[in-house]
Design an enzyme around this catalytic site. Structure first.
Site, short mmCIF file in Angstrom:
data_model
loop_
_atom_site.label_atom_id
_atom_site.label_comp_id
_atom_site.label_asym_id
_atom_site.label_seq_id
_atom_site.Cartn_x
_atom_site.Cartn_y
_atom_site.Cartn_z
N ASN A 11 41.04 33.36 37.83
CA ASN A 11 40.52 31.99 37.78
C ASN A 11 40.01 31.76 36.36
O ASN A 11 38.97 32.29 35.98
CB ASN A 11 39.38 31.87 38.82
CG ASN A 11 38.68 30.54 38.73
OD1 ASN A 11 39.12 29.62 38.05
ND2 ASN A 11 37.56 30.44 39.44
N TRP A 12 40.75 30.98 35.61
CA TRP A 12 40.40 30.81 34.19
C TRP A 12 39.29 29.78 33.99
O TRP A 12 38.84 29.56 32.87
CB TRP A 12 41.65 30.42 33.37
CG TRP A 12 42.69 31.49 33.30
CD1 TRP A 12 42.63 32.72 33.89
CD2 TRP A 12 43.95 31.45 32.61
NE1 TRP A 12 43.78 33.45 33.62
CE2 TRP A 12 44.60 32.68 32.83
CE3 TRP A 12 44.60 30.48 31.84
CZ2 TRP A 12 45.86 32.98 32.29
CZ3 TRP A 12 45.85 30.77 31.30
CH2 TRP A 12 46.47 32.00 31.52
N LYS A 13 38.91 29.12 35.06
CA LYS A 13 37.82 28.13 35.02
C LYS A 13 38.06 27.13 33.88
O LYS A 13 39.21 26.80 33.59
CB LYS A 13 36.47 28.83 34.91
CG LYS A 13 36.28 29.88 36.00
CD LYS A 13 34.87 30.37 36.16
CE LYS A 13 34.82 31.39 37.29
NZ LYS A 13 33.48 31.86 37.59
N HIS A 97 35.62 26.62 45.60
CA HIS A 97 34.93 27.59 44.77
C HIS A 97 33.44 27.23 44.70
O HIS A 97 33.09 26.04 44.71
CB HIS A 97 35.54 27.59 43.36
CG HIS A 97 35.02 28.72 42.52
ND1 HIS A 97 33.81 28.64 41.87
CD2 HIS A 97 35.51 29.95 42.26
CE1 HIS A 97 33.60 29.78 41.24
NE2 HIS A 97 34.62 30.59 41.46
N GLU A 99 31.39 27.08 42.41
CA GLU A 99 31.01 26.17 41.32
C GLU A 99 31.34 24.72 41.69
O GLU A 99 30.63 23.80 41.30
CB GLU A 99 31.72 26.59 40.02
CG GLU A 99 31.06 27.83 39.42
CD GLU A 99 32.00 28.76 38.67
OE1 GLU A 99 33.10 28.35 38.29
OE2 GLU A 99 31.61 29.93 38.48
N GLU A 169 33.14 35.44 47.92
CA GLU A 169 32.51 35.53 46.61
C GLU A 169 31.01 35.27 46.75
O GLU A 169 30.58 34.12 46.82
CB GLU A 169 33.09 34.47 45.66
CG GLU A 169 34.58 34.61 45.45
CD GLU A 169 34.99 33.97 44.12
OE1 GLU A 169 35.46 34.73 43.26
OE2 GLU A 169 34.82 32.76 43.95
N GLY A 175 29.85 35.69 37.74
CA GLY A 175 29.53 35.50 36.33
C GLY A 175 28.20 36.11 35.92
O GLY A 175 27.69 35.85 34.84
N SER A 215 32.21 39.15 39.48
CA SER A 215 32.06 40.20 38.46
C SER A 215 33.00 41.39 38.66
O SER A 215 32.63 42.54 38.41
CB SER A 215 30.61 40.67 38.37
OG SER A 215 29.77 39.60 37.99
N GLY A 236 37.17 36.11 37.57
CA GLY A 236 36.85 35.05 36.62
C GLY A 236 36.87 35.58 35.20
O GLY A 236 37.93 35.72 34.58
N GLY A 237 35.71 35.94 34.71
CA GLY A 237 35.55 36.36 33.31
C GLY A 237 36.59 37.37 32.83
O GLY A 237 37.20 37.18 31.77
#
Ligand code: PGA
Length: 260
Positions: A11-13, A97, A99, A169, A175, A215, A236-237
């Protein structure tokens, strides 16, 4: 235990312009070209979908959207529909998600409408659920996850639910560098599968792919992926770095082989 092919999803957000997304996709394409045994998906921002689809043509990496709106088309400024994602080369779409729930008012009801829209277009929804830190601390993890599942999947048939991928999640792990322990993650994954068994039967629960997210990095991939009910990761990251993401893919293949 049913054999489930793991999915490693990036997920490149809201990272990467078109040209940057193209660079990341090209790097990834060559690094994972011979990695079989897991499904791989990346979800760039909408503005990167076209160029990334072009680059990923002929590769084993699937493309996903990070969100969608439930209408097919119309006067909905700023929104993107399921047919638009499909036409851009997507086969997956991330829905709900945390977010989006936290900053953009997504609810279990909107998640439900989005899942239906995605399924109608033949996209595979990756439905995100998970508790906040406060909810975990007040022992509400299971009730929160159960409510998200019940309301998010409300009214769907067993055949429809069979097509979904669920991503657990824990919000406090996203994150933050804080990963759930393998036992914490496995216990919730097992709970989710048990709920699906009760609601839709074992033929759905046994094949349902349940990803862990929060994470995930190369250092914790093997331990997480070794757990019985963890069928992949939503990253993600670490998905923004070709070496980290391809290492996660490769370690997941090893873990899946050991589990089989
Ligand atoms: P993270 O994000 O890997 O950066 O924690 C996971 C996610 O939000 O899907």
């Amino acid at each position: 235990m049913a054999k489930r092919k793991p999915l490693i999803a990036g997920n490149w957000k809201m990272y990467k312009t078109g040209p940057q997304a193209a660079e990341l996709a090209s790097g990834l394409k060559s690094l994972v070209s011979d990695m079989m045994g897991v499904d791989i998906m990346v979800a760039p921002p909408f503005t990167g979908l076209g160029i990334v689809a072009e680059i990923l043509k002929g590769s084993i990496i699937h493309l996903g959207g990070q969100d969608l709106f439930w209408e097919v088309e119309g006067a909905y400024t700023g929104e993107i529909s399921a047919p638009m994602l499909k036409a851009s080369g997507c086969t997956y779409v991330i829905i709900g998600h945390s977010e989006r729930r936290q900053y953009f008012g997504e609810t279990n009801a909107t998640v439900n409408r989005k899942i239906r829209a995605a399924l109608l277009e033949g996209l595979i929804p990756v439905v995100c659920i998970g508790e906040s830190e406060a909810e975990r601390e007040s022992n509400q993890t299971f009730s929160v996850v159960q409510k998200q599942l019940e309301e998010g999947l409300a009214g769907l048939t067993s055949d429809e639910v069979k097509k979904l991928t669920i991503a657990y999640e824990p919000v406090w792990a996203i994150g933050t560098g804080k990963t759930a322990t393998t036992d914490q993650a496995q216990e919730v994954h097992e709970f989710i599968r048990a709920r699906m068994d009760t609601a839709y039967g074992s033929s759905v629960a046994n094949v349902a792919r349940i990803l862990y997210g929060g994470s995930v990095k190369p250092e914790n991939t093997s331990d997480l992926m070794a757990m019985a009910d963890i069928d992949g990761a939503l990253v993600g990251g670490a998905s923004l770095d070709v070496n980290s993401f391809s290492a996660i893919v490769s370690l997941s293949i090893d873990a899946a082989t050991d589990k089989a």
